[in-house]
Each structure stands twice: as structure tokens, then as C-alpha cells.
Scaffold this active site. Structure first.
Site, PDB file in Angstrom:
ATOM      1  N   HIS A 127      43.632  33.342  68.886  1.00 51.56           N
ATOM      2  CA  HIS A 127      42.484  32.498  68.516  1.00 51.56           C
ATOM      3  C   HIS A 127      42.741  31.020  68.757  1.00 51.56           C
ATOM      4  CE1 HIS A 127      40.383  35.937  67.031  1.00 51.56           C
ATOM      5  NE2 HIS A 127      41.267  36.186  66.084  1.00 51.56           N
ATOM      6  N   ASP A 164      43.095  43.625  70.360  1.00 51.12           N
ATOM      7  CA  ASP A 164      42.910  43.248  68.956  1.00 51.12           C
ATOM      8  C   ASP A 164      41.443  43.508  68.586  1.00 51.12           C
ATOM      9  OD1 ASP A 164      44.457  41.170  66.867  1.00 51.12           O
ATOM     10  OD2 ASP A 164      42.266  41.076  66.743  1.00 51.12           O
ATOM     11  N   HIS A 166      39.486  41.673  67.082  1.00 48.57           N
ATOM     12  CA  HIS A 166      38.716  40.433  67.241  1.00 48.57           C
ATOM     13  C   HIS A 166      38.769  39.958  68.698  1.00 48.57           C
ATOM     14  CE1 HIS A 166      40.355  40.396  63.047  1.00 48.57           C
ATOM     15  NE2 HIS A 166      39.096  40.124  62.778  1.00 48.57           N
ATOM     16  N   ASP A 253      44.891  45.865  63.722  1.00 57.76           N
ATOM     17  CA  ASP A 253      43.571  45.656  63.108  1.00 57.76           C
ATOM     18  C   ASP A 253      42.413  46.498  63.655  1.00 57.76           C
ATOM     19  OD1 ASP A 253      43.142  43.899  65.242  1.00 57.76           O
ATOM     20  OD2 ASP A 253      43.045  42.090  64.005  1.00 57.76           O
TER      21      ASP A 253
HETATM   22 ZN   LIG Z   1      42.603  40.403  65.002  1.00 52.98          ZN
END
Ligand SMILES: [Zn+2]
Length: 357
Positions: A127, A164, A166, A253
Site C-alpha cells: 500500500h 493479497d 486488498h 488475508d
Molecule cells: Zn491485505
């Protein structure tokens, strides 16, 4: 030829602990180490535990703006948070630099043919962009390792597969205009999860147009559909792009019992995913592969998922782990939504890739 595999570990990784009540806790590293020892991974004759050095400012400068780096160092000195969910402190910074150093070390070992494949524990801080952090990430070790491979090891073309749960917005931003880095992010539909972007229409810009591939999956997507989509998207793209190395990032995740996401992978799904990535890397880039496993927010499934990923990387024939909870059945709604997305994605990508025409 003996196949050697590297896995990074440092006892100070545990300092990447974002505090009581925060989902990112440092004990994940000790728990994983214990689990890997129980399973015999760290004692496996072909596995080498790699002890990283901290990344230097020069390393960080390959990706991040100097003003941003200085800002993070200043915040860390005063133990002030970067944002509401991304605290800093001298010890967190020290651990972050060791994790980044671990990803660099993995890239170096694989590029120099010292290791067949390597795993950077704690890596995948996707991120963070050039001049911003967030989502528990301060520095983008994925891009730093990619830059190390390109600038120091003569690597030209890189494929990043980000699995991931996200969207890897930081990595995507860094390579959005770069045609030599194919970024494929498989994540939960951004309308339902942080960071709220990562749609199929975000394909890259200028020379990089077509080299940013987002694969958003509906909540509830399980192993079967997930792996089907990966085979339909990642495999043909990797074969057409022909990278010199593959970097993969993502921890546990996307597991069905993870508390921050709603995808439904099982541990076996992680194992199959890992084996699939390994198989592709052997076909397209001489097996050169670095996996970065950092995420995961349910401590009761995290070690098993990271183990499943590692088992695939070191080439174990089968997976000997037990799910602590029964995996849910995949809903027809998720399957249908995912298939719809896949058709749309292929249509969008057909403009840039022969394999989708
Ligand atoms: Zn993540």
C-alpha cells in the site's frame, strides 16, 4: 543440481507490531517460525534461513521520494503515527527496514542463482507508494526488490502477481506507466474493501497502458473460482509477457476465516496457488520466483496459510495442515459474478494482449 530455497527470518521482525487492538501484531513471526519448525520446513535440507540486513536509505531511494523517507524517519523518532491505522516508532521502523532488506536479499539470491526461489517473510507492503504510506505500510518492499533486481542484477522484465485480498495500490501507482513491469493484482471487489480502488478499467497509462491488470473478485469467492480465474488471467499473460523473474505478494488475508477480507480461500487453495505460480515461473522465467508473505489478521489460520504458500515454493508434494474451521461452500452468486468479471476483464485486455483475442 540441488535446488536451494531461501526464507528470511530475523528475531526483530516481531517489532513490526502496530499495537494492542491493531490487527497487525508482531507475534505472527514467532508463531510462523514455531509452526515452520514443527512442520520441518526450517530444517528441510534444501531450505536456508536467510538473515537480512536492514535496508539503507539508498535502497529506499530507488523507489521513494527523499522528502517522504525523511518524513517517515522523523515521525518514527517521535513515535507519531503516519495515519490513524499506520503507527510508527523507532522499533517499528527498524523492523520495517529489516523486512525491506529481506525482500532485497531474496531478489539478490534468486537473481544471482544462489537460490532457486525465496520467500520474504513479512514482505508485501504494497500500500506504500513513492510519496505516501498507509494501510499498515511505510515502504514498498515489493517495488524496492524489483528495482534492486533491475538495477543491480540486469533483470529487464518483471511480473508481479499480487494475491493479497486488498488491491496493491502502492505498487500499481509506482509502475502505472512502466511497460517492463506487468502488475497483476487479484483482490476482493474494491467497492467492498480497502483501499476502494483496483477496478478492471485501471489498465495503466502512457507506455504502461495494458500492463496493469486488476482482477476484482466478489466477496465469497472460494478456491475453485479463484484458481480458475488465476489460470485464465495470470497464466496466459505470463506466457505472453515472458518476464525474467516473477514476484508474488500476499499473506493469509484472502483466507475464509480472515477478519479483514471476505474472500474464501482455504489453506489448500493457498497451496495450489503457490504451486501454480511456481509452475508458471518454471515455464517462463527459468523458475526465478520471490514470494513475499506478510498479511493476515486471524492468528489461528495465519501460520497454516503461510506454510501452505511456503510448501508450494519449496516443492512439497502434499500439504499436511488442518483447517481449524470447516471451509464454507462457494455461493453460486459469487461464482456467477466472478465469471461476469472475467468476461469483462478479457474484453478490456484484448486491446493489449493477443492471448485474449
Ligand atoms: Zn491485505
Amino acid at each position: 543440481m540441488k535446488r536451494n530455497f531461501g526464507i528470511t527470518y530475523h528475531e526483530k521482525f516481531r517489532q513490526y507490531d502496530l499495537g494492542p487492538g491493531h490487527p497487525f501484531r508482531g507475534d505472527r513471526f514467532e508463531n510462523v517460525k514455531r509452526f515452520f519448525e514443527e512442520k520441518g520446513i526450517f530444517q528441510h535440507p534444501n531450505v536456508h534461513v536467510l538473515r537480512p540486513e536492514p535496508a539503507t536509505k539508498e535502497d529506499l531511494l530507488m523507489v521513494h521520494d527523499e522528502s517522504y523517507i525523511n518524513h517517515i524517519f522523523e515521525l518514527a523518532e517521535k513515535s507519531m503515527p503516519y495515519d490513524i491505522e499506520t503507527p510508527t516508532s523507532p522499533t517499528i521502523l527498524e523492523a520495517a527496514l529489516l523486512i525491506v532488506g529481506g525482500s532485497i536479499l531474496c531478489a539478490r539470491m534468486v537473481c544471482e542463482n544462489k537460490m532457486a526461489r525465496a520467500i520474504s517473510l513479512g514482505g508485501g507492503l504494497h500500500h506504500a507508494g513513492r510519496n505516501y504510506g498507509g494501510g499498515f505500510c511505510l515502504f514498498n518492499d515489493v517495488a524496492i526488490a524489483v528495482e534492486y533486481a533491475r538495477r543491480k542484477c540486469g533483470i529487464k522484465r518483471v511480473l508481479i502477481i499480487d494475491y493479497d485480498v486488498h488491491f496493491g495500490n502502492g505498487t500499481s501507482d509506482i509502475y502505472y506507466e512502466d511497460p517492463n513491469v506487468l502488475f497483476i493484482s487479484i483482490h476482493q471487489d474494491p467497492r467492498t474493501i480497502y483501499p476502494g480502488t483496483g477496478f478492471i478499467e485501471q489498465v495503466g497509462r502512457k507506455a504502461g497502458e495494458g500492463f496493469n491488470v486488476n482482477v476484482p473478485l466478489p466477496p465469497g469467492t472460494g478456491d475453485e473460482t479463484y484458481l480458475h480465474v488465476v489460470r485464465e488471467v495470470f497464466v496466459p499473460l505470463a506466457e505472453e509477457f515472458k518476464p525474467d523473474i516473477i514476484f508474488g505478494n500476499g499473506g493469509s488475508d484472502p483466507h475464509f476465516a480472515d477478519s479483514l477480507g471476505n474472500l474464501n480461500l482455504s489453506m489448500r487453495g493457498f497451496f495450489e496457488l503457490s504451486r501454480l505460480i511456481v509452475g508458471v515461473s518454471e515455464r517462463v522465467c527459468d523458475g526465478k520466483l520471490v514470494l513475499m508473505t506478510g498479511s493476515g489478521y486471524n492468528p489461528s489460520v495465519l501460520p497454516g496459510c503461510w506454510y501452505a504458500l511456503a510448501a508450494g515454493v519449496i516443492g512439497l508434494e502434499d500439504l499436511d495442515v488442518e483447517e481449524p474451521y470447516p471451509p464454507p461452500a462457494e455461493s453460486p452468486w459469487s461464482r456467477n459474478k466472478a465469471m461476469e468479471m472475467l468476461q469483462n476483464l478479457k474484453r478490456v485486455l484484448s486491446k493489449y494482449w493477443k492471448c485474449f483475442r
